[in-house]
Design a protein around this motif. Structure first.
Motif, PDB file in Angstrom:
ATOM      1  N   SER A 119      56.897  18.163  11.586  1.00 10.59           N
ATOM      2  CA  SER A 119      56.032  19.311  11.871  1.00 10.59           C
ATOM      3  C   SER A 119      54.797  19.349  10.970  1.00 10.59           C
ATOM      4  CB  SER A 119      56.819  20.612  11.717  1.00 10.59           C
ATOM      5  OG  SER A 119      57.294  20.737  10.383  1.00 10.59           O
ATOM      6  N   GLY A 120      54.587  18.263  10.189  1.00 11.59           N
ATOM      7  CA  GLY A 120      53.454  18.241   9.263  1.00 11.59           C
ATOM      8  C   GLY A 120      52.112  17.974   9.914  1.00 11.59           C
ATOM      9  N   GLY A 121      52.092  17.792  11.211  1.00  9.88           N
ATOM     10  CA  GLY A 121      50.832  17.554  11.919  1.00  9.88           C
ATOM     11  C   GLY A 121      51.118  17.153  13.353  1.00  9.88           C
ATOM     12  N   ALA A 122      50.078  17.087  14.157  1.00 10.08           N
ATOM     13  CA  ALA A 122      50.210  16.665  15.547  1.00 10.08           C
ATOM     14  C   ALA A 122      49.165  15.595  15.848  1.00 10.08           C
ATOM     15  CB  ALA A 122      50.029  17.855  16.490  1.00 10.08           C
ATOM     16  N   LEU A 123      49.521  14.677  16.725  1.00  8.46           N
ATOM     17  CA  LEU A 123      48.640  13.587  17.135  1.00  8.46           C
ATOM     18  C   LEU A 123      48.556  13.578  18.652  1.00  8.46           C
ATOM     19  CD1 LEU A 123      50.431  10.981  14.879  1.00  8.46           C
ATOM     20  CD2 LEU A 123      48.103  11.798  14.450  1.00  8.46           C
ATOM     21  N   ILE A 124      47.398  13.229  19.183  1.00  9.20           N
ATOM     22  CA  ILE A 124      47.211  13.186  20.631  1.00  9.20           C
ATOM     23  C   ILE A 124      46.817  11.775  21.039  1.00  9.20           C
ATOM     24  CG2 ILE A 124      45.826  14.048  22.572  1.00  9.20           C
ATOM     25  CD1 ILE A 124      45.588  16.707  21.056  1.00  9.20           C
ATOM     26  N   GLY A 125      47.475  11.259  22.070  1.00  2.00           N
ATOM     27  CA  GLY A 125      47.146   9.954  22.627  1.00  2.00           C
ATOM     28  C   GLY A 125      46.635  10.112  24.047  1.00  2.00           C
ATOM     29  N   VAL A 126      45.512   9.463  24.354  1.00  4.63           N
ATOM     30  CA  VAL A 126      44.874   9.568  25.668  1.00  4.63           C
ATOM     31  C   VAL A 126      44.848   8.185  26.323  1.00  4.63           C
ATOM     32  CG1 VAL A 126      42.757  10.151  26.925  1.00  4.63           C
ATOM     33  CG2 VAL A 126      43.419  11.485  24.897  1.00  4.63           C
ATOM     34  N   ASP A 127      45.427   8.111  27.519  1.00  3.11           N
ATOM     35  CA  ASP A 127      45.429   6.880  28.312  1.00  3.11           C
ATOM     36  C   ASP A 127      44.491   7.084  29.505  1.00  3.11           C
ATOM     37  OD1 ASP A 127      45.936   4.679  29.879  1.00  3.11           O
ATOM     38  OD2 ASP A 127      48.054   5.136  30.255  1.00  3.11           O
ATOM     39  N   ILE A 128      43.261   6.557  29.379  1.00  2.00           N
ATOM     40  CA  ILE A 128      42.324   6.588  30.501  1.00  2.00           C
ATOM     41  C   ILE A 128      42.531   5.301  31.292  1.00  2.00           C
ATOM     42  CG2 ILE A 128      39.909   6.633  31.202  1.00  2.00           C
ATOM     43  CD1 ILE A 128      39.240   7.974  28.535  1.00  2.00           C
ATOM     44  N   ALA A 129      43.029   5.426  32.505  1.00  2.00           N
ATOM     45  CA  ALA A 129      43.230   4.266  33.369  1.00  2.00           C
ATOM     46  C   ALA A 129      42.329   4.408  34.590  1.00  2.00           C
ATOM     47  CB  ALA A 129      44.703   4.168  33.783  1.00  2.00           C
ATOM     48  N   GLU A 130      42.315   3.377  35.421  1.00  4.14           N
ATOM     49  CA  GLU A 130      41.407   3.406  36.567  1.00  4.14           C
ATOM     50  C   GLU A 130      41.814   4.443  37.610  1.00  4.14           C
ATOM     51  OE1 GLU A 130      42.330   0.663  35.030  1.00  4.14           O
ATOM     52  OE2 GLU A 130      40.647  -0.749  34.884  1.00  4.14           O
ATOM     53  N   THR A 131      43.105   4.814  37.642  1.00  4.54           N
ATOM     54  CA  THR A 131      43.578   5.738  38.676  1.00  4.54           C
ATOM     55  C   THR A 131      44.097   7.065  38.131  1.00  4.54           C
ATOM     56  OG1 THR A 131      45.760   4.666  38.627  1.00  4.54           O
ATOM     57  CG2 THR A 131      44.172   3.872  40.263  1.00  4.54           C
ATOM     58  N   LEU A 153      50.918  14.707  23.576  1.00  2.00           N
ATOM     59  CA  LEU A 153      50.826  15.246  22.217  1.00  2.00           C
ATOM     60  C   LEU A 153      52.132  14.948  21.503  1.00  2.00           C
ATOM     61  CD1 LEU A 153      49.240  18.515  21.018  1.00  2.00           C
ATOM     62  CD2 LEU A 153      51.579  18.015  20.308  1.00  2.00           C
ATOM     63  N   PHE A 154      52.013  14.405  20.285  1.00  2.00           N
ATOM     64  CA  PHE A 154      53.168  13.957  19.501  1.00  2.00           C
ATOM     65  C   PHE A 154      53.256  14.730  18.195  1.00  2.00           C
ATOM     66  CE2 PHE A 154      51.585  10.485  22.033  1.00  2.00           C
ATOM     67  CZ  PHE A 154      52.692   9.764  22.459  1.00  2.00           C
ATOM     68  N   ASP A 155      54.484  14.863  17.680  1.00  2.00           N
ATOM     69  CA  ASP A 155      54.609  15.301  16.286  1.00  2.00           C
ATOM     70  C   ASP A 155      54.442  14.074  15.391  1.00  2.00           C
ATOM     71  OD1 ASP A 155      57.044  13.901  16.207  1.00  2.00           O
ATOM     72  OD2 ASP A 155      58.277  15.704  16.413  1.00  2.00           O
ATOM     73  N   LEU A 156      54.567  14.248  14.079  1.00  2.23           N
ATOM     74  CA  LEU A 156      54.306  13.136  13.160  1.00  2.23           C
ATOM     75  C   LEU A 156      55.371  12.043  13.218  1.00  2.23           C
ATOM     76  CD1 LEU A 156      52.755  14.293   9.779  1.00  2.23           C
ATOM     77  CD2 LEU A 156      51.705  13.129  11.700  1.00  2.23           C
ATOM     78  N   ALA A 157      56.536  12.372  13.783  1.00  7.65           N
ATOM     79  CA  ALA A 157      57.552  11.340  13.985  1.00  7.65           C
ATOM     80  C   ALA A 157      57.326  10.608  15.304  1.00  7.65           C
ATOM     81  CB  ALA A 157      58.947  11.953  13.959  1.00  7.65           C
ATOM     82  N   LEU A 158      56.200  10.918  15.967  1.00  6.34           N
ATOM     83  CA  LEU A 158      55.805  10.323  17.238  1.00  6.34           C
ATOM     84  C   LEU A 158      56.805  10.606  18.358  1.00  6.34           C
ATOM     85  CD1 LEU A 158      54.137   7.061  15.948  1.00  6.34           C
ATOM     86  CD2 LEU A 158      53.011   9.049  16.933  1.00  6.34           C
ATOM     87  N   ASN A 159      57.350  11.833  18.333  1.00  5.57           N
ATOM     88  CA  ASN A 159      58.100  12.365  19.469  1.00  5.57           C
ATOM     89  C   ASN A 159      57.130  13.102  20.379  1.00  5.57           C
ATOM     90  OD1 ASN A 159      60.783  11.712  18.357  1.00  5.57           O
ATOM     91  ND2 ASN A 159      60.310  13.293  16.855  1.00  5.57           N
ATOM     92  N   VAL A 160      57.277  12.931  21.691  1.00  7.54           N
ATOM     93  CA  VAL A 160      56.387  13.603  22.649  1.00  7.54           C
ATOM     94  C   VAL A 160      56.756  15.079  22.733  1.00  7.54           C
ATOM     95  CG1 VAL A 160      55.577  13.678  25.028  1.00  7.54           C
ATOM     96  CG2 VAL A 160      56.127  11.485  23.992  1.00  7.54           C
ATOM     97  N   LEU A 161      55.762  15.953  22.502  1.00 11.21           N
ATOM     98  CA  LEU A 161      55.969  17.401  22.609  1.00 11.21           C
ATOM     99  C   LEU A 161      55.381  17.977  23.888  1.00 11.21           C
ATOM    100  CD1 LEU A 161      55.155  18.570  18.950  1.00 11.21           C
ATOM    101  CD2 LEU A 161      57.344  17.811  19.911  1.00 11.21           C
TER     102      LEU A 161
END
Length: 411
Positions: free
Chosen positions: A77-89, A95-103
């Motif tokens: 819970s010490g922070g949050a990270l966001i990953g964006v996958d821009i694909a052609e379609t 959004l992940f917690d710091l343990a890289l679990n999807v929230l």
């Protein structure tokens, strides 16, 4: 390019945190053994990560004949990270917690003709806003947003230099996104994102040399040598999808003929189907996902057209992968991204047979070919790790600036 002491410190901090995320909880002694860093260096880096709130102390374990060892774990819970996958379609954001679990997760469909930069940016901004709202995280807790975009990118400037499937040239993507998104932004492409996801959590974990083959609308190969990403001199390594497979073959978006991508990317597979059976009900002319899903169901039902299309696709793919095996001699080749996930084991079985026909025996004997085991979107996961790396880099920069100010104040 010569690495500065700040670069090395960031890389070491990143490696320690990566190891803790994978093996939490763990001791400083175990971290030193796993990373090859000295115990003193590990202790310093762990102390910094504890001060930043990214780690927490979680008790002790007995050591053989010595003092109990302190254990540390990721403070999810010490922070949050966001990953964006821009694909052609599509655009997918997680959004992940710091343990890289999807929230939280959000998807935006991109229909044909919706690939202008302003349209893509609109989809990304909407999806980022959605995951933050879903997860209910405060803006201050979001450490950064990693953005993966197809094609060649300049990480330092945030420019999407060339995306052949969209005819993008020198698009200032991060500048455009920053008009709508207030968090720190970090740009790279899906080849690197998939490779780092496999290194952290997937089939390349613990492997020194790996190739992650990205099978989607576009095609490429993420490369990992010596346990780390291989980017090439201009961050362009891995454009295997634009190597020539068939002389004077199909026209590719890049302007050349016969590229790997034109035979094993989703549009290429659709063309394989059209050429075999022009009126096949498996073919959905304007919908790549529906066509690939129909082929997967057809193979499961032993539909002869679907079986032949997947076999023919695997022949092309196997020849291309055999080149990678002969050239790079990797420990593992991972088939990743949405086409590989949809076609699954039937594609993998055919690919293994095809590679065996083309690759040299010695490098092939040392190479395992597998499907990605990552259950979520590997591109989002990898993109989130770029945001984590960026956050650690900015922390290193700030701590160096504080140290410099203290030095100047004493002079």
């Amino acid at each position: 390019m010569k690495r500065t002491s700040r670069d090395i410190r960031t890389a070491n901090r990143y490696e320690v945190l990566r190891q803790i995320i994978a093996e939490s909880p763990t001791s400083r002694q175990e971290l030193a053994a796993a990373t090859g860093l000295s115990l003193a260096t590990v202790a310093t880096l762990v102390g910094e990560l504890l001060d930043l709130g990214m780690l927490t102390e979680v008790g002790f374990e007995d050591s053989a004949g010595g003092r109990p060892r302190g254990l540390v774990a990721v403070n999810a819970s010490g922070g949050a990270l966001i990953g964006v996958d821009i694909a052609e379609t599509y655009v997918r954001v997680e959004l992940f917690d710091l343990a890289l679990n999807v929230l939280a997760r959000a998807d935006e469909d991109m229909r044909p003709g919706e690939s202008r930069p302003v349209q893509v940016v609109g989809h990304v901004a909407a999806a980022v806003g959605s995951v933050v709202a879903q997860a209910g995280v405060e803006a201050a807790r979001v450490l950064g947003v990693g953005v993966s975009v197809p094609g060649q990118v300049d990480r330092a400037t945030g420019i999407a230099e060339y995306a052949p499937n969209w005819d993008w040239h020198d698009v200032p993507l991060l500048d455009l996104l920053s008009e709508h998104i207030s968090y720190p932004l970090y740009l790279d492409n899906p080849l690197r994102a998939c490779a780092v996801a496999e290194l952290w959590f997937g089939a390349a974990r613990g492997r020194g040399n790996a190739v992650v083959v990205n099978l989607g609308t576009g095609v490429g190969a993420g490369l990992a040598f010596g346990g780390g990403l291989h980017r090439g001199v201009s961050n362009s390594a891995g454009e295997w999808g634009h190597t020539t497979l068939v002389l004077d073959g199909r026209l590719c978006h890049c302007g050349n003929h016969g590229c790997v991508e034109t035979y094993v990317g989703a549009p290429g597979i659709m063309q394989n189907l059209r050429e075999l059976s022009p009126r096949s009900p498996l073919h959905h002319p304007e919908d790549q996902t529906a066509t690939i899903d129909a082929l997967a169901r057809g193979v499961a039902a032993q539909d002869p057209v679907a079986v032949k299309v997947v076999r023919d696709t695997a022949r092309y793919l196997g020849a291309g992968i055999a080149d990678l095996v002969n050239l790079l001699n990797p420990e593992v080749v991972v088939l990743s991204s949405w086409v590989a996930a949809a076609l699954g084991e039937p594609l993998l079985d055919e690919v293994r047979e095809a590679v065996a026909r083309h690759a040299l025996k010695r490098p092939l004997a040392a190479t395992e070919i597998v499907l990605s085991p990552i259950p979520t979107d590997p591109v989002c996961l990898g993109a989130a790790t770029f945001a984590l790396e960026g956050a650690l880099s900015s922390v290193t920069q700030k701590s160096n600036q504080r140290s410099n100010r203290r030095t100047w104040s004493r002079q």
